[in-house]
Design a protein around this motif. Sequence first.
Motif, mmCIF file in Angstrom:
data_model
loop_
_atom_site.group_PDB
_atom_site.id
_atom_site.type_symbol
_atom_site.label_atom_id
_atom_site.label_comp_id
_atom_site.label_asym_id
_atom_site.label_seq_id
_atom_site.Cartn_x
_atom_site.Cartn_y
_atom_site.Cartn_z
ATOM 1 N N ALA A 126 1.551 -1.047 -0.291
ATOM 2 C CA ALA A 126 0.305 0.129 0.273
ATOM 3 C C ALA A 126 0.774 1.172 0.195
ATOM 4 O O ALA A 126 0.970 2.142 -0.706
ATOM 5 N N LEU A 127 2.133 1.208 0.479
ATOM 6 C CA LEU A 127 3.107 2.358 0.481
ATOM 7 C C LEU A 127 3.739 2.485 -0.650
ATOM 8 O O LEU A 127 3.656 3.373 -1.017
ATOM 9 N N THR A 128 4.088 1.093 -1.570
ATOM 10 C CA THR A 128 4.107 1.158 -2.733
ATOM 11 C C THR A 128 3.330 2.035 -3.676
ATOM 12 O O THR A 128 3.595 3.025 -4.560
ATOM 13 N N ALA A 129 1.883 1.955 -3.242
ATOM 14 C CA ALA A 129 0.973 2.366 -4.670
ATOM 15 C C ALA A 129 0.997 3.403 -4.355
ATOM 16 O O ALA A 129 0.969 4.448 -5.025
ATOM 17 N N GLY A 130 1.476 4.211 -3.248
ATOM 18 C CA GLY A 130 0.807 5.857 -2.088
ATOM 19 C C GLY A 130 2.102 6.405 -2.747
ATOM 20 O O GLY A 130 2.076 7.473 -3.641
ATOM 21 N N LEU A 131 4.017 5.548 -2.840
ATOM 22 C CA LEU A 131 4.585 6.400 -3.634
ATOM 23 C C LEU A 131 4.570 6.174 -5.023
ATOM 24 O O LEU A 131 5.281 7.267 -5.713
ATOM 25 N N HIS A 132 4.460 5.276 -5.845
ATOM 26 C CA HIS A 132 3.579 5.720 -7.206
ATOM 27 C C HIS A 132 3.054 6.867 -7.804
ATOM 28 O O HIS A 132 3.526 7.056 -8.553
ATOM 29 N N ARG A 133 2.205 7.095 -7.336
ATOM 30 C CA ARG A 133 1.147 8.077 -7.516
ATOM 31 C C ARG A 133 1.527 9.139 -6.938
ATOM 32 O O ARG A 133 0.650 10.344 -7.295
ATOM 33 N N SER A 134 2.306 9.015 -6.160
ATOM 34 C CA SER A 134 2.392 11.357 -5.133
ATOM 35 C C SER A 134 3.228 11.138 -6.200
ATOM 36 O O SER A 134 3.811 11.552 -7.273
ATOM 37 N N ARG A 135 2.790 12.734 -6.371
ATOM 38 C CA ARG A 135 3.549 13.768 -6.616
ATOM 39 C C ARG A 135 4.141 15.218 -6.970
ATOM 40 O O ARG A 135 5.135 15.969 -7.085
ATOM 41 N N GLY A 136 4.478 14.948 -4.998
ATOM 42 C CA GLY A 136 5.171 16.232 -4.617
ATOM 43 C C GLY A 136 6.459 16.449 -5.293
ATOM 44 O O GLY A 136 7.439 14.856 -5.679
ATOM 45 N N GLN A 137 6.896 17.223 -5.196
ATOM 46 C CA GLN A 137 8.351 17.319 -4.897
ATOM 47 C C GLN A 137 9.477 16.707 -3.527
ATOM 48 O O GLN A 137 10.131 16.223 -3.584
ATOM 49 N N TYR A 138 8.529 16.683 -2.866
ATOM 50 C CA TYR A 138 8.791 15.989 -1.220
ATOM 51 C C TYR A 138 7.919 15.055 -1.060
ATOM 52 O O TYR A 138 6.378 15.182 -1.107
ATOM 53 N N VAL A 139 8.071 14.059 -0.368
ATOM 54 C CA VAL A 139 6.837 12.949 -0.462
ATOM 55 C C VAL A 139 7.639 12.273 1.028
ATOM 56 O O VAL A 139 8.289 12.074 1.356
ATOM 57 N N VAL A 140 5.997 12.469 1.725
ATOM 58 C CA VAL A 140 6.566 11.980 3.232
ATOM 59 C C VAL A 140 5.391 10.920 3.346
ATOM 60 O O VAL A 140 4.500 11.249 2.952
ATOM 61 N N SER A 141 5.928 9.650 4.032
ATOM 62 C CA SER A 141 5.106 8.456 4.043
ATOM 63 C C SER A 141 4.438 8.676 6.190
ATOM 64 O O SER A 141 5.759 8.778 6.694
ATOM 65 N N ILE A 142 3.648 8.712 6.578
ATOM 66 C CA ILE A 142 3.091 8.640 7.525
ATOM 67 C C ILE A 142 1.790 7.424 8.041
ATOM 68 O O ILE A 142 1.184 7.323 7.141
ATOM 69 N N ASP A 143 1.915 6.447 9.010
ATOM 70 C CA ASP A 143 0.903 5.573 9.423
ATOM 71 C C ASP A 143 -0.518 6.323 10.021
ATOM 72 O O ASP A 143 0.017 7.824 10.558
ATOM 73 N N VAL A 144 -1.779 6.090 9.473
ATOM 74 C CA VAL A 144 -2.516 6.944 10.235
ATOM 75 C C VAL A 144 -3.291 6.632 11.650
ATOM 76 O O VAL A 144 -3.743 7.801 12.362
ATOM 77 N N ASP A 145 -2.521 6.438 12.519
ATOM 78 C CA ASP A 145 -2.695 5.907 14.050
ATOM 79 C C ASP A 145 -2.466 6.407 15.257
ATOM 80 O O ASP A 145 -2.288 6.849 15.854
ATOM 81 N N LEU A 146 -1.583 7.616 14.707
ATOM 82 C CA LEU A 146 -1.237 9.139 15.314
ATOM 83 C C LEU A 146 -0.004 8.572 16.848
ATOM 84 O O LEU A 146 0.181 9.024 17.055
#
Length: 329
Positions: A87-107
Amino acid sequence: MVTTPILEREAAPRLSVVVPVFDEQDVLPLFAERLRPVLDGLGVTYEVLTVDDGSRDATPAVLEGLRRRWPELRTVRLRRNSGHQNALTAGLHRSRGQYVVSIDVDLQDPPEVIAEMLLLAESAGLDVVHGVRTDRRTDTPFKRWTAGLYYRLVRRVVGAAVPANAGDFRLLSRAAVDALTELPEHLPVYRLLVPWLGLPSGEVAYARASRAAGRSKYPLSRMVRLALDSITGFSAAPLRMATWLGCAGVALCVVLGGAALAAYLWGSVVPGWASMFVALVFLGAVQLLCLGLLGEYVARIFTTVQSRPAYVVAFDSHAAPRRHAAAGR
């Protein structure tokens, strides 16, 4: 004349935040309530790309409701549960930002640290900024012990470049994301893949909080699977360990054989089953362990040869207007 769709002409945002989610209906409103003020206060364009990893609860409906009130929120829905790293791979591949932050939703990873990550990356010209957990008192003692064991093991096997206590909370530049996208990984473990790239990196320390709501999606079985993927995906050390275990078994058999021969020559052979039982169990365990280690590597080869996609996207809210525009032409 060929015209370019508006969504293809629009400028890429400065920042993309990739958030894998799976059955997180309870924590999503809390996460959005805390993340949005942080991103709005950065003064840069951004998108929040949530990847719904085949949720079975009301997560899709909650995301749709949030998206109507938050224009920067983008939802990608996978057709089936593909696992956190995919799922993280899918997000990275489809992201468009010049910088990309990955974070879990559980806070458990504080969104407020994103501002510090972005500032460090821009000021120091870094391609990677790792979020490092310096305080894990909210985790159970068992969780802290297994996490410490995991990082000691992978740092010993993979190398000291892997930051201790750094999970999947990190910032990547567009160059780093593009480099990850080009890798032919079918079972990615990003906490090891990112350091492997050798790009300029830094660290931001933070205290790990308790889960805001819901249940953890990483039970012991998934942690064990992550450890196996980490080791077998980055080192042949287990295969060498199987070789050394085999050598140790042969050496032990030679010693036991010599002891048995000496006892026979001295005429002090005492019939018994204990020594034979221990020897058979030991040799059987070594053989099964070696076969299991070989099986892990064969399974990775089998998965790679199949060349099946790691995930299948069912819906992307960013692409939906584009499809509608194409249908109207």
